[in-house]
Motif scaffolding. Structure first.
Motif, PDB file in Angstrom:
ATOM      1  N   ASP A 196       0.798  -1.101  -0.133  1.00 60.02           N
ATOM      2  CA  ASP A 196      -0.247  -0.002  -0.010  1.00 60.02           C
ATOM      3  C   ASP A 196       0.848   1.414  -0.014  1.00 60.02           C
ATOM      4  O   ASP A 196       0.606   2.277  -0.631  1.00 60.02           O
ATOM      5  CB  ASP A 196      -0.839   0.069   1.292  1.00 60.02           C
TER       6      ASP A 196
ATOM      7  N   ASP B  75      -0.047  -4.511  -7.528  1.00 62.42           N
ATOM      8  CA  ASP B  75      -0.030  -5.963  -6.815  1.00 62.42           C
ATOM      9  C   ASP B  75       1.220  -6.821  -7.171  1.00 62.42           C
ATOM     10  O   ASP B  75       2.029  -6.486  -7.780  1.00 62.42           O
ATOM     11  CB  ASP B  75      -1.351  -6.549  -7.829  1.00 62.42           C
TER      12      ASP B  75
ATOM     13  N   ARG C  33      -3.716  -8.866  -4.005  1.00 60.51           N
ATOM     14  CA  ARG C  33      -5.063  -8.050  -3.766  1.00 60.51           C
ATOM     15  C   ARG C  33      -6.267  -9.118  -3.834  1.00 60.51           C
ATOM     16  O   ARG C  33      -7.152  -9.088  -3.150  1.00 60.51           O
ATOM     17  CB  ARG C  33      -5.140  -6.853  -4.896  1.00 60.51           C
TER      18      ARG C  33
ATOM     19  N   GLU D 233      -8.749 -10.182  -0.629  1.00 55.58           N
ATOM     20  CA  GLU D 233     -10.310  -9.748  -0.777  1.00 55.58           C
ATOM     21  C   GLU D 233     -10.911 -10.929  -0.530  1.00 55.58           C
ATOM     22  O   GLU D 233     -12.036 -10.860   0.161  1.00 55.58           O
ATOM     23  CB  GLU D 233     -10.544  -9.175  -2.311  1.00 55.58           C
TER      24      GLU D 233
END
Length: 211
Positions: free
Chosen positions: A113, A136, A141, A145
């Protein structure tokens, strides 16, 4: 001040504190992540540690985001490289590969991030039209999720049965949106965000009036 060692609960917080001490912006410094933080001996929290070095004028990063990131990887002494995998007028998706991708992902994606944020600043400096950067590595990612979706559903069932709210650990806005979206149509529980950044958390609680 040309150099500072800064500490924080996360890499982002350490970088912010260092920049504040130096009175500089992100594109004016070189960053070395010394320690990502996390739990140490006896479960005690260890601080994230970064080194910030003021750039000389001729060192300012320009050009493609790949050049910016690969230069950053070289200064961080990590074996990795990046490639643009998808691009349009509004967004740019970059994939990181290499031996040290785990280091670049960091604890729960904190380092990834931070790199995404830094790249966004570098790419959009001087631009009138903002371009979103999506960074990524090792499909992190999507995996994160899916993990958050499963966690949200499991905790929602617990809250629905016990009636006791559950407060999750601090998460970034993107991850909080995943939790909210996953449970937005749940018949018995609802989600709210509480606290201030960077310690804002999602709370899962039973609806006051069940539908």
């Amino acid at each position: 001040m040309d150099f500072v060692e800064a500490k924080g609960k996360t890499v982002d917080e350490a970088i912010f504190k260092g920049l504040e001490q130096m009175g500089l912006s992100l594109d004016e410094v070189e960053i070395e992540i010394v320690h990502e933080g996390g739990k140490g001996l006896f479960g005690l929290g260890k601080s994230a540690v970064v080194h910030l070095v003021k750039k000389q004028p001729q060192q300012a990063e320009k050009g493609a985001p790949e050049e910016f990131l690969n230069g950053l990887f070289e200064r961080m002494k990590v074996e990795a490289e990046c490639t643009t995998v998808e691009e349009d007028e509004k967004a740019l998706k970059i994939e990181i590969t290499g031996k040290d991708t785990a280091v670049l992902i960091g604890r729960r994606g904190d380092t990834l991030d931070a790199l995404q944020y830094l790249t966004g600043l570098a790419v959009n400096k001087g631009r009138e039209d903002y371009k979103k950067i999506m960074l990524d590595a090792e499909n992190y990612r999507e995996k994160r999720e899916r993990t958050l979706e499963k966690l949200a559903k499991r905790l929602a069932n617990t809250v629905a049965k016990t009636g006791k709210p559950i407060t999750l650990e601090p998460m970034n806005p993107y991850e909080r949106r995943i939790l909210h979206a996953t449970l937005q149509n749940h018949p018995r529980v609802e989600t709210v965000s509480e606290g201030e950044e960077p310690y804002r958390r999602v709370v899962i609680r039973r609806k006051r009036r069940e539908s």
